[in-house]
Design a protein around this motif. Structure first.
Motif, PDB file in Angstrom:
ATOM      1  N   GLY A 118       0.803  -1.211   0.000  1.00  0.00           N
ATOM      2  CA  GLY A 118       0.000   0.000   0.000  1.00  0.00           C
ATOM      3  C   GLY A 118       0.839   1.266   0.000  1.00  0.00           C
ATOM      4  N   TYR A 119       0.227   2.333  -0.446  1.00  0.00           N
ATOM      5  CA  TYR A 119       0.894   3.628  -0.520  1.00  0.00           C
ATOM      6  C   TYR A 119      -0.149   4.724  -0.498  1.00  0.00           C
ATOM      7  CZ  TYR A 119      -0.287   3.235  -5.512  1.00  0.00           C
ATOM      8  OH  TYR A 119      -0.944   3.078  -6.711  1.00  0.00           O
ATOM      9  N   ARG A 120       0.291   5.948  -0.293  1.00  0.00           N
ATOM     10  CA  ARG A 120      -0.587   7.110  -0.275  1.00  0.00           C
ATOM     11  C   ARG A 120      -0.118   8.101  -1.330  1.00  0.00           C
ATOM     12  NH1 ARG A 120      -1.340   9.371   5.388  1.00  0.00           N
ATOM     13  NH2 ARG A 120      -2.830   7.666   5.384  1.00  0.00           N
ATOM     14  N   LEU A 121      -1.079   8.670  -2.053  1.00  0.00           N
ATOM     15  CA  LEU A 121      -0.804   9.762  -2.989  1.00  0.00           C
ATOM     16  C   LEU A 121      -1.302  11.051  -2.369  1.00  0.00           C
ATOM     17  CD1 LEU A 121      -2.115   8.228  -6.336  1.00  0.00           C
ATOM     18  CD2 LEU A 121       0.220   8.232  -5.463  1.00  0.00           C
ATOM     19  N   LEU A 122      -0.519  12.107  -2.534  1.00  0.00           N
ATOM     20  CA  LEU A 122      -0.913  13.413  -2.012  1.00  0.00           C
ATOM     21  C   LEU A 122      -0.507  14.484  -3.013  1.00  0.00           C
ATOM     22  CD1 LEU A 122      -1.876  15.226   0.411  1.00  0.00           C
ATOM     23  CD2 LEU A 122       0.523  15.263   1.101  1.00  0.00           C
ATOM     24  N   ALA A 123      -1.457  15.326  -3.372  1.00  0.00           N
ATOM     25  CA  ALA A 123      -1.175  16.482  -4.227  1.00  0.00           C
ATOM     26  C   ALA A 123      -1.797  17.708  -3.558  1.00  0.00           C
ATOM     27  CB  ALA A 123      -1.738  16.279  -5.629  1.00  0.00           C
TER      28      ALA A 123
END
Length: 125
Positions: A91-96
């Motif tokens: 799993g991973y998180r994307l943030l913009a």
């Protein structure tokens, strides 16, 4: 310092300089639409930044002005980076971040990919 994402693109921002080769980066992926590199001040064991090669201040700017092929190429690049780094299983998180309230620090669209540990809740209240 947070930036106002409604201002015009500033071609002297750090990511523009990285794209021009004026500032080095540890590239982990590149295609005609995007460049991905390790963050110099990581907030997680894996912290990769993915930036479009075009001059876009924020996600809002990019989604409004970029041609469809560029949007598709950039979004696919983010997925390719995550897969190549082996992040899909754990799993991973994307943030913009966009604008002042989100604390966007560089006036060039960038997506953070965070992984390598449990990341906790999205927002701390």
């Amino acid at each position: 310092m947070p930036v106002d994402a409604t201002l015009p693109y500033d071609d002297q921002n750090i990511f523009a300089k990285i794209l021009r080769g004026e500032i080095p980066s540890k590239t982990v992926f590149e295609n005609e639409f995007a460049l991905a590199f390790n963050d110099i001040a990581p907030q997680a064991p894996t912290h990769i930044l993915v930036i479009p090669k075009g001059a876009y201040v924020s996600w809002d700017d990019f989604s409004a002005r970029a041609p469809d092929a560029e949007i598709l190429g950039f979004v696919r690049a983010v997925g390719e980076v995550a897969r190549a780094a082996g992040l899909v299983t754990s799993g991973y998180r994307l943030l913009a971040n966009t604008g002042l309230d989100s604390h966007q620090e560089v006036p060039h669209l960038h997506v953070h990919i965070f992984a390598g540990q449990p990341l906790g809740p999205m927002l701390i209240r």
